[in-house]
Write a protein that holds these residues in place. Structure first.
Motif, PDB file in Angstrom:
ATOM      1  N   LYS A   1      -6.992 -10.490  -0.204  1.00 50.94           N
ATOM      2  CA  LYS A   1      -5.469 -11.081  -0.232  1.00 50.94           C
ATOM      3  C   LYS A   1      -5.097 -11.198  -1.967  1.00 50.94           C
ATOM      4  CE  LYS A   1      -4.790 -11.092   3.915  1.00 50.94           C
ATOM      5  NZ  LYS A   1      -3.874 -10.108   4.765  1.00 50.94           N
TER       6      LYS A   1
ATOM      7  N   ASN B   1      -2.305  -9.252  -3.116  1.00 52.75           N
ATOM      8  CA  ASN B   1      -0.852  -9.725  -2.791  1.00 52.75           C
ATOM      9  C   ASN B   1      -0.394 -10.428  -4.242  1.00 52.75           C
ATOM     10  OD1 ASN B   1      -0.909  -9.046  -0.140  1.00 52.75           O
ATOM     11  ND2 ASN B   1      -1.292 -11.146   0.511  1.00 52.75           N
TER      12      ASN B   1
ATOM     13  N   SER C   1      -6.667  -3.471   0.619  1.00 50.53           N
ATOM     14  CA  SER C   1      -5.276  -4.089   0.681  1.00 50.53           C
ATOM     15  C   SER C   1      -4.977  -4.972   1.752  1.00 50.53           C
ATOM     16  CB  SER C   1      -4.285  -3.279   0.325  1.00 50.53           C
ATOM     17  OG  SER C   1      -4.077  -2.419   1.557  1.00 50.53           O
ATOM     18  N   ASP C   2      -5.988  -4.578   2.907  1.00 47.38           N
ATOM     19  CA  ASP C   2      -5.676  -5.324   4.202  1.00 47.38           C
ATOM     20  C   ASP C   2      -6.550  -6.333   4.123  1.00 47.38           C
ATOM     21  OD1 ASP C   2      -3.648  -3.682   4.906  1.00 47.38           O
ATOM     22  OD2 ASP C   2      -5.152  -2.423   6.223  1.00 47.38           O
ATOM     23  N   ASN C   3      -7.666  -6.400   3.471  1.00 42.61           N
ATOM     24  CA  ASN C   3      -8.822  -7.431   3.706  1.00 42.61           C
ATOM     25  C   ASN C   3      -9.101  -8.294   2.401  1.00 42.61           C
ATOM     26  OD1 ASN C   3     -10.348  -6.622   6.435  1.00 42.61           O
ATOM     27  ND2 ASN C   3      -9.802  -4.746   5.190  1.00 42.61           N
TER      28      ASN C   3
ATOM     29  N   TYR D   1       0.977  -1.329  -0.057  1.00 41.04           N
ATOM     30  CA  TYR D   1       0.099   0.045   0.039  1.00 41.04           C
ATOM     31  C   TYR D   1       1.012   1.205  -0.103  1.00 41.04           C
ATOM     32  CZ  TYR D   1      -2.583   3.676   2.167  1.00 41.04           C
ATOM     33  OH  TYR D   1      -3.169   5.110   2.461  1.00 41.04           O
TER      34      TYR D   1
ATOM     35  N   LYS E   1      -6.417   1.151   1.362  1.00 44.73           N
ATOM     36  CA  LYS E   1      -5.922   0.598   2.506  1.00 44.73           C
ATOM     37  C   LYS E   1      -6.606  -0.465   3.006  1.00 44.73           C
ATOM     38  CE  LYS E   1      -2.948   0.091   6.281  1.00 44.73           C
ATOM     39  NZ  LYS E   1      -1.789  -0.422   6.112  1.00 44.73           N
ATOM     40  N   VAL E   2      -8.105  -0.261   3.131  1.00 46.38           N
ATOM     41  CA  VAL E   2      -9.235  -1.246   3.446  1.00 46.38           C
ATOM     42  C   VAL E   2      -9.004  -2.479   2.399  1.00 46.38           C
ATOM     43  CG1 VAL E   2     -11.309  -1.687   3.835  1.00 46.38           C
ATOM     44  CG2 VAL E   2     -10.326   0.569   4.761  1.00 46.38           C
TER      45      VAL E   2
END
Length: 320
Positions: free
Chosen positions: A99, A102, A95-97, A27, A92-93
């Motif tokens: 996968k 990735n 990319s964090d939740n 991010y 951000k939300v």
């Protein structure tokens, strides 16, 4: 697009690249709004902003009921892809939740989708909203802007600092690739251990007046051996050249650089044991051809539009 894919194909055919350890989506390496809205001689996003603004004219097309489900879907997907390239709380939300990101790794890859779809929507909007007269003017203006932006884009990446001491960061602006894909023989750990040092096979090697700016290095040197060479803190990619001028200005040498086994740039100084050395990424002939093809294509498009408009206007007058 010849200015991008011609150099890429040339590098792939002329060298082998090893895939290093891939990193997950980052991010922190997405593009900030501040970077996008920073306008100077190195601005990279100007033509992209023009396309985004023109694509937003699609809202006017919707109001005028010049719309379809397919066009609307392209607009939504393109806009969402664009949003996923910008550093925001929303990204951000995501990319964090999710996968899945990735696997995508880099936010700019979503920009490839955004560019294709929003360019299509921009063209559609121009066609549906503006009169014939203004359509031609807008297309010509975009073409001219893209040439200027192309030159700025090229210069921006050439001046990026390439720091061997901190090579853990991805250099997406590096000529050729970032640290994920390195030329065969290069190793991230060895690069960091080596750092920004200059070495030679001549124990009597001395240098001064060292300057390093991005892909550009200059220095004054002195060696004792006849077969001396100098290794510099730059990774080798096809397109680097060197120029040597002897200290008394009597001798000059220039040409393409070579490389060490670790793929650091190497310059064989030949018979000039004392002089000034300059190394820079000047590009290959095919790379320059790619730029020429792109510029000529844009110019040809402009000429075609102007001539077609004149012919079309003349045809209408004759019918009348």
């Amino acid at each position: 697009t010849a200015y991008t894919w011609i150099p890429i194909i040339e590098q792939m055919l002329s060298s082998k690249f090893n895939v290093q350890q891939a990193e997950p989506f980052a991010y922190d390496r997405s593009v900030s709004i501040e970077d996008i809205l920073t306008f100077n001689r190195n601005s990279r996003f100007f033509i992209g902003l023009v396309i985004v603004i023109l694509s937003l004219l699609y809202i006017v097309a919707i109001i005028k009921k010049k719309n379809s489900l397919f066009i609307f879907s392209c607009f939504i997907v393109g806009l969402l892809s664009l949003i996923l390239t910008i550093k925001t709380p929303f990204l951000k939300v995501v990319s964090d939740n999710f996968k899945l990101f990735n696997q995508i790794q880099f936010a700019w890859r979503m920009g490839l989708i955004a560019t294709l779809l929003l360019s299509f929507i921009a063209g559609y909007s121009i066609d549906k909203i503006f009169s014939e007269k203004y359509k031609y003017v807008i297309v010509i203006a975009i073409s001219l802007i893209s040439i200027v932006n192309l030159m700025a884009y090229k210069k921006y990446y050439r001046i990026q600092n390439i720091d061997f001491n901190n090579f853990s960061a991805k250099y997406s602006g590096y000529i050729g690739s970032g640290k994920e894909y390195l030329p065969e023989g290069a190793d991230v750990k060895k690069i960091k251990e080596r750092g920004n040092i200059i070495t030679s096979n001549d124990k009597g090697f001395k240098y001064s007046n060292y300057i390093k700016r991005g892909c550009y290095i200059s220095l004054d040197y002195k060696v004792n051996k006849d077969d001396a060479y100098i290794d510099l803190p730059l990774l080798y990619y096809k397109g680097y050249t060197f120029k040597i001028i002897s200290s008394n200005n009597d001798e000059k040498e220039s040409g393409n650089v070579s490389h060490s086994n670790e793929m650091y740039i190497r310059v064989n100084v030949g018979n000039i044991k004392e002089g000034s050395l300059v190394v820079d990424y000047t590009g290959t002939k095919l790379m320059k051809l790619g730029y020429l093809v792109t510029i000529l294509t844009i110019i040809t498009l402009i000429i075609y539009i102007v001539r077609f408009r004149k012919y079309d206007s003349f045809k209408i007058k004759r019918i009348r």
